[in-house]
Structures are given as C-alpha cells and as structure tokens.
Scaffold this motif. Sequence first.
Motif, PDB file in Angstrom:
ATOM      1  N   ILE A  18      33.999  47.038  39.612  1.00 36.64           N
ATOM      2  CA  ILE A  18      33.893  48.451  39.235  1.00 36.64           C
ATOM      3  C   ILE A  18      34.085  48.618  37.730  1.00 36.64           C
ATOM      4  O   ILE A  18      33.303  49.285  37.060  1.00 36.64           O
ATOM      5  N   ILE A  19      35.115  47.968  37.194  1.00 35.51           N
ATOM      6  CA  ILE A  19      35.423  48.180  35.779  1.00 35.51           C
ATOM      7  C   ILE A  19      34.337  47.595  34.893  1.00 35.51           C
ATOM      8  O   ILE A  19      33.872  48.219  33.950  1.00 35.51           O
ATOM      9  N   MET A  27      37.874  45.566  41.897  1.00 36.79           N
ATOM     10  CA  MET A  27      38.188  46.320  40.682  1.00 36.79           C
ATOM     11  C   MET A  27      37.433  45.739  39.495  1.00 36.79           C
ATOM     12  O   MET A  27      36.967  46.454  38.626  1.00 36.79           O
ATOM     13  N   HIS A  28      37.345  44.426  39.490  1.00 37.00           N
ATOM     14  CA  HIS A  28      36.603  43.752  38.426  1.00 37.00           C
ATOM     15  C   HIS A  28      35.155  44.233  38.413  1.00 37.00           C
ATOM     16  O   HIS A  28      34.593  44.543  37.367  1.00 37.00           O
ATOM     17  N   GLY A  38      38.214  41.024  44.128  1.00 37.73           N
ATOM     18  CA  GLY A  38      37.888  41.358  42.746  1.00 37.73           C
ATOM     19  C   GLY A  38      37.037  42.611  42.648  1.00 37.73           C
ATOM     20  O   GLY A  38      36.255  42.761  41.704  1.00 37.73           O
TER      21      GLY A  38
END
Lengths: 342, 718
Positions: free
Chosen positions: A241-242, A238-239, A236
Amino acid sequence: MAISYIHLFILSFVSISRFLEISKAGAESELVADLLTLQSQSESGVIHLDDRTVSKFITSTKTPRPYSLLIFFDAILLHDKSDLRLPVLVHDFALVASSFIANHNGSNTKLFFCDLEFRESQSSFKLFDVNALPNIYLVGPDAESLKDDTEQMEQSGFTRLTESLVEFIESRTQLTVGPIHHPPIISKKQMVLIIGFLLIWSPFAARKIVAGETMFHNPRIWLSGAIFVYFFSVSGAMHIIIRKMPMFLMDREDPNKLIFFYRGTGIQLGLEGFMVGFLYTIVGLLLAVVTHVLVYVKDLKTKRIGMLFSIFVSFWAVKQVIFLDNWKTGYAIHGFWPSRWN
Amino acid sequence: MSNSYTSDILKPFKLKTKQQELLIRVLILCLVYILAFITRLFSVLRYESMIHEFDPYFNYRTTLYVTQHGFYDFWNWFDYESWYPLGRIVGGTLYPGLMVTAALIYRLLHFLRFAVHIREVCVLTAPFFASNTTLVAYFFGKEIWDSGAGLVAAILIAVCPGYISRSVAGSYDNEGVAIFALLFTFYLFVKAVNTGSLAWGLASAFGYFYMVSAWGGYVFIINLIPLYVLVLLITGRYSMRLYVAYNCLYILGMLLAMQIRFVGFQHVQSGEHMAAMGVFFLMQVFYFLDWVKHMLSDTNLFQEFLRITVTCAVAVGGIALGVGMASGYISPWTGRFYSLLDPTYAKDHIPIIASVSEHQPTAWSSFMFDFHILLFLFPAGLYFCFKRLSDATIFIVMYGLTSMYFAGVMVRLILVATPAVCLISAIAVSATVKNLTVLLRSKTKVAQIGSTKGTSSAKASSKASLDQSQPFQKNGAMALLFGAFYLLSRYATHCTWVTSEAYSSPSIVLAARGAHGNRVIFDDYREAYFWLRQNTPLDAKVMSWWDYGYQITAMGNRTVIVDNNTWNNTHIATVGRAMSSYEDEAYEIIRSLDVDYVLVVFGGVTGYSSDDINKFLWMVRIGGGVFPVIKEPDYLVNGEYRIDKGAAPKMLNCLMYKLSYYRFGEMMTEYGKPPGYDRARGVEIGNKDIKLEHLEEAFTTSNWIVRIYKVKPPNNRW
C-alpha cells in the motif's frame, strides 16, 4: 475661422479617438463580462472552451488583453488511462480554480481558468502545438502566437498539481492564489446526520453490549479477524500500500510472461507477499486443527490421513518459504537441514 | 553397606518431585539468563568494546555528562555544541531513563569497588537488560498460560533476532532498556487485572513511569491498554479487578509521566493520549451504571436510565473533544503517530521521517529473517489463546496483533512485536509439546494399567479407542515431538547465525572480505573524528549531513550544525540546500552558518554503499521541502539518478558531488577500469576535473571514507 476649423478638427479627432478607445474598452469589458458569466455558469469556475471561444477570447482579440487564461488540456477518451491520471488532475485543477475565485470574492478579472477537450477542439490543440497530455498553458495578456508566447507548466509539476499550480500562477502572473479550499471528507449535513444517528443508536448498542448479545461476543469472529490481521501484516500488505507496488510485473523481454517474484531485499510485489503470507499462515492453522479438531474425529483412517496430510503440507510450506527467502535475499536462512546437504 | 551409607547421607538432600521441578526450572532460567547475555557479545568479540552506530553516541555523551556533573546539571544542560547557532536544551528534549539507568549501574559498581569505565557499562547495558527481559517473559508466560509456556517464551526471546538487532553489546540505545520496561509494564498490568490488587496496579504505574522515562514508544502502551480495556468492556468482561487495575495505572501513571520534562503536559493535552482519557471516563460511567443497577430493583427503570445516561455521556464526550480540538487545547496527532495509522501520510508529507531506512515498510522477507519459525507458530498460538480465552490471553492476543500491524508499517517496530510473537509462539510450542508428552506418558500408564488391572471404567469408551490406536499414536507423537525439537534447534542455529553475521556490526568500524577471503577492517570514521579532535581549533564548527552529528560531537568534540535529533527541519533543510547548491551559492550559506569545516562520507574507493552520494537525493528532497529553489528533477536524468557522464549538469557541479569526488578522477580504484571508477555505484564518474574555489581539502582518511574540507576565509577585496 481657420482657427475654429482647426479647433473643430482637433475636437473631432479627439472625440473620435476617444470614441474608438471607449469602443475598444467596451469590447474588452464585454469579453471580460462574457468570461465572468461563463465562469459563474460552471460549477467549479473552470470555463469550458472550444474552437469558437478560443478564437473569440484569444486569437481574435488585440494584445494586450486585460486578462490571462490558464488552459488545461483534457481528453475524455484518455480518462481511463490510469498512468496519465487525467481525472485526478481535472479535479485538482478545478479545486485550484474554485479556491482562487473564492479567495478573490468573485472580483477577479485578471485570470480565468479554462479547459479544452481534445475531440471538440482539435484545431485549438494544433494552435497550441499540444501533442502530449497532461498539459497546462498560461496565455498571458501579451501573447500573440499561441505556440511561442505562451508558457507551459513543467511536466514535473503534475505529480502534486495543486501546489505546483499555485506556485506556477504566482510566479508568472504576480497574482496571489491564497489558501486552497479542500472539500471536507464529510459535508456538514452528513456530519450532523452521523452524529444524530450515533446519538440515537448508542443507547441501543449499550443495551445490547450490557446484555452480551452482539457479534463481538462471538470468539470465532475475533479469531478470524485476528488471523486476518496476522496475514495482512506478514504478507507485507502495508509495504504494497505504502509503496504502491503492483501485484505483478510484465517481463520486459517476453510480454506474455508475468513476473510474480522480485529478487532483492526490501522490495516485494503484491501477489508474492500474499502467497508467502498464505504459506506462513497455513502451517500454524494446520497445527491448531491437528491439536484441536482432528483429535475429536472418530474415524481412525481419516485421522491418520489428516495427520499425514498436515505434516506433509507443513513440511512443504516451510521448505517453500525458506527456498523463496534464500532466492530473494541471498541470505541462507536455515531450513530443515544444513544448506551444504542440498 | 557403603551404598546404604551414602544414601543415608544424601537423604536430607533428596528432593520431592515438586522441588525437583523447581530446581530444574530455576536452572533453566539461569542458563537462559546467561545465554541471552553472551549471545549479544559477538560484536565485542569481533571488533572491540565500543559504542555502535549514531544515536548511541549521543546517549553515551549525555551519560558521561550525568556521571561527571550529576543529575541536576544534566537536567538543566544547555548544549551549545550541537545545532549551532541554535543550541539544544538537552534535559528537556530527551528521555533520560537510559542514561540514568547506566549512571546508576556505574555508581553501584564503583560503590562495590569495581573500577570500570563508564563506556563498558554503556556497552553492556543492553545485553544486561535483555537478560532481564527473559525473566519478565517467563513470568508473563506463566501468568497468561503456565510455567512451561513461560520457560519456552524466555528461551525464545533470549535469542530472537528481532530483539537482538537492537540489544547487542554496544548498541546503547533507548530501545535496549525500553523493551524490558514495555514487557514489564504489560506483565504488571496483566497481573493487576488478574488479581485486582492495588499493589500490582501501583507497580504497573511505576513500570509505566520507567517506560515513559526511557522511550517515546510509551505511546504504544498508553493506547494499547485502553484499547484492551475497551474490548473487555464490549465483550462484557467488565469486572472490579479491571476497574482497579486500569484506574490505578492511568491516574498514577499519568501523574508520574508528567514528571518527565519531555512529556510534561502532553500527557493530558495531545491527541495521542486522548484514548486513554476517554476510556478512563467510560470506566467511571460503567462503574456508575453498575452501582445504579445495584440500587434500582426494577429492570425497566434501569433500561430507561441506561438509555439517558449513555446518550448524555456520548454527547458530552463528543462536545468536549470538539471544543478541545477547536480551541487548540488538545493538540492533534504528531506526524510520526499519524504515519502509523495512515502509513501513506509520511511518504507524502514528511520527508525527514520517510528518509530514515528503518522507517520503511516491511517486506515479507524481513519477517522471516527476524522471526524464523515463530512466524509459523504464531497463528497456532493465536488459536490456542482463543480456545482458552481469559483476560490475560485476550491481552496478549491484542498486543500481538496491534504490534504485528505496526511492524508491517515500519521495519523498526518489529522490535515491539518481538515479545508478543515470542509469547504467543511459546504458547503454541508449550501446549503442543505438553499434549504430545501427555499422550506418550498416559499411553505407558494405560498400558501398565491395562496389563495389571484392566481398563478403568470411568473413561472406558474413549480409552478403548485410544488403546486401539496406541502404537500408531505413540509413534506419531514421538515423531512430532522429535520434529518440534528439531525445528526449535534450527531456530537456535538461525538466531545465532543472524546475530553473528548481520546484527553485530558496529557500523562505525566497517568490515569487508578482502580478495583472499581475509577480513579487512576500515576504521576511517574514528580516524577522521580523532583528527578533528587533535587538529582543529576548539571552537571549530563542522557541517555534515545530520547522520554524523552525534558522532562528531561525541568523538570529535566539535560543534556541529545539525545532528540526529531532527528537531529543527529548517536547519536540516539549510544544510541540505548548501550541499545541493553550486559552490559559490553554498559558500554564502556556509559563511552565514559560521562553518569552518565540511565533512562528507564517501564510499567510492571502498565500495561502501551508505555514503553521502547515495543519501544525496534525500538532502535534495529535504532541502527542497523548505527552499523551493532546490528541485529534485534538476538532479535527475529522465527520473534516473546518475553520477556518470550522462548525469544532470546540476548534479555534476553541486557541492556534494565536488566534495565527494575531488581528486578522485586521478585515482585507480580497480584493476582494468579507468581512473575515477566509483566502486560503490559501479560507474566511471562524470566530472573528473573538479576545482574547488572556496574550500580546500584538509584531511582524507586512509580509505577515503571520510573527507574533511576547510572553508577558506573570504578573499581580500581590493
């Protein structure tokens, strides 16, 4: 005679008043000229003020002044506080300033961008009654008292400073700012250099590729890259980072305790994800090791120990993940045995 | 006597081992085919045969149109019932693959004299294609590894929740068909690369065409395949087979794709497709170099030549791209594509993408939910693939990794990753099980041989060590085999459970557990839409948030202002602005849009949490993105979203709040709580005395989930 006296009187009155006007105008234009030179001296066009210049340009001039000042309140000793984001805001402010000046071709004499530093100019901070940062004030031409007549930008505008600053300026001063000139990520010179380098380098690279002797021909590198991408995705990352999730949270009740796992679907913390991603990865890798590496081990004892070790670790990892998932989401993910046996 | 007699009769039916294997394989595939279909029927059993959610209603409506008016009318259809007053050119703004497929199936069934209703066809299209996908997965697995891996892949994908989530009966959406098309195209392409045959290349181009006609996700194909080709080129695996396969796919696929009106010239102009074109030219350069190398005998000369050509090619390509971008001939990437590469982009710049829940980044628990043990097997599968590198395994590895990355960016893209995860995990399972069984069987053989003839000399040394560890290894293998099967059976249990619990809800009919554990069904949506259909004038315009647009047009048969095709942001923002303004300001907007009815969805009575009050902040955000008068902080108190007494005054008096909570202040919802207690948010509402000036309540469904208001005509002015 009398008439001529009166004439003279009137004449002298007119000339004196005109002289006064001229001298006032002269003083004003001098101030503007000073501001312009200060502006041109600064790289971004933001004029650095201190207590002395604040009194020179604002408090000791008569209203209406021929210019407005937009003042950014800065404090260098707070630059390392990440939640205030002061360096970013300073940068954005300078960006708007330089864009504004560039869009008006330097012919602007109505609005000047300034900044004040807390340690240098504490009395000015008091004049404005500024207690909290970040803060931006607009000193209009008619502002007498710095406390009451100036206009403060709303705190909500600081999340996206460039856009809201432009809006603020345009609504309060009736001046247009024009497009913001963001600096390009790579400057033109760098671009030319990079292109030149690529052009020179490409034939060598092509030769190597054709000959088949780059590191891209090594499957081990590809394999480790592949495993990394897998780990990156399932943990996760990306989670994180976003959503800009923190690695862990402080416990509100007990500041010494750290919270690593967040309960609830759809949200996760950083370290939590990496831990679970590691658990995900380890099982598959152990399976690969058992089938492809352990087989070639000669020593029977090591073989057995390795085998038992990997079985045990895999069992533990799967169990752990299922336990964590049940705890986190409330869904009873099916593990090794039906959940009612627990 | 009788025994020998029967064996005589059965003799012609006695099968050789090979035939037996084939029979078993076909039998397994048939069972998997049926399994994939029936596991998706939970939704029909639990509720009824109906279309689910939001987008499928639009697809259903258009399919109905195709079957009634024929293909060409559909192609030229201008729909004036949505996006009032703009309307929508339907034929040019959709992917027609799904509708045409369903219409064809419908025609075929009617030709065979099965008089089914088009709705049943639509409901069952997704499960049917899921079954077909299992077949493709089998052949794909066979192509990249062996038939065992193919069978396992077929089984895994048949029940994998990541795929089921988008292909249960009733979920009549593009993805249902598109995943089949995606995997099929990939399979045909890999086949073409493996054989170098033009026929397979042609087939893959047609597969690609079907994919383009079915789903916008075709962009994934047209970027993954060039990337794959590039990797093969870099790793020195260029071959004539690759050249044939890629060129055929690219040229023919491009020409075919341009026939879809929604894609059209984008295929050669937009930045998303440029990678494919670049790689196409690179292939030509490679081929040319190969040819020159063949012609030139001197290697030094060739090196020189290589240096010059590559420099020129790179320079020309760079200049062409630069000129294309600068002159605007090549359009830059679209927002959705950009948000995949730089995931933070959408959050900052495009609220309409960020607002959709399936566009959220994935947390680790979602992976666990959708993949279960496949997650653990995936790295092992990767390792196996790397141990036996071939063009095909490189492809599946790349497909797996890129789609995994995208799945991490957006929850809905787990769907795209599912086939790859199933295939790679199937390789891990199949290879492991095969090794173990070989171990088990060879042991018995070795033991037999050892007892009768003694150890054979060929592999004496290795077998000697094997013999020593025999009992332990055999037991270990048995245990591992048992463990593997046990885990797989848990996977099956998990998948079935997830399908029945989580993915089979139509979301248009809601189910909840009552106080006594019984199931309560809320059918308010359909109640409201049928009310619209029966009680409003034919040309009435209904304003609602865009989520319900498709359903209103499909079931209520009334014109809507905005719908789920979010093509016009300004129009949506106007609706968002109306919802978040005071009533008199909103009334002006409503009048300017010619609206007759306003529809809101409200969950305060039932505790239904995805209602308009919970979506309201997005309306503010999207409205504020276009109209700066709407400011998000006005609706928040210290950054907190509240609806109780401490809520922001603007919040308590905006149109959405008033329409949702009108007359709610008098209502007792829960025992022991004050009147006006909102069960979805668990608070008592802040404004109980709501008076409407320009709107009047027209209809509220039995559980208050949908509330419809009539817009009053302007007052007489004298």
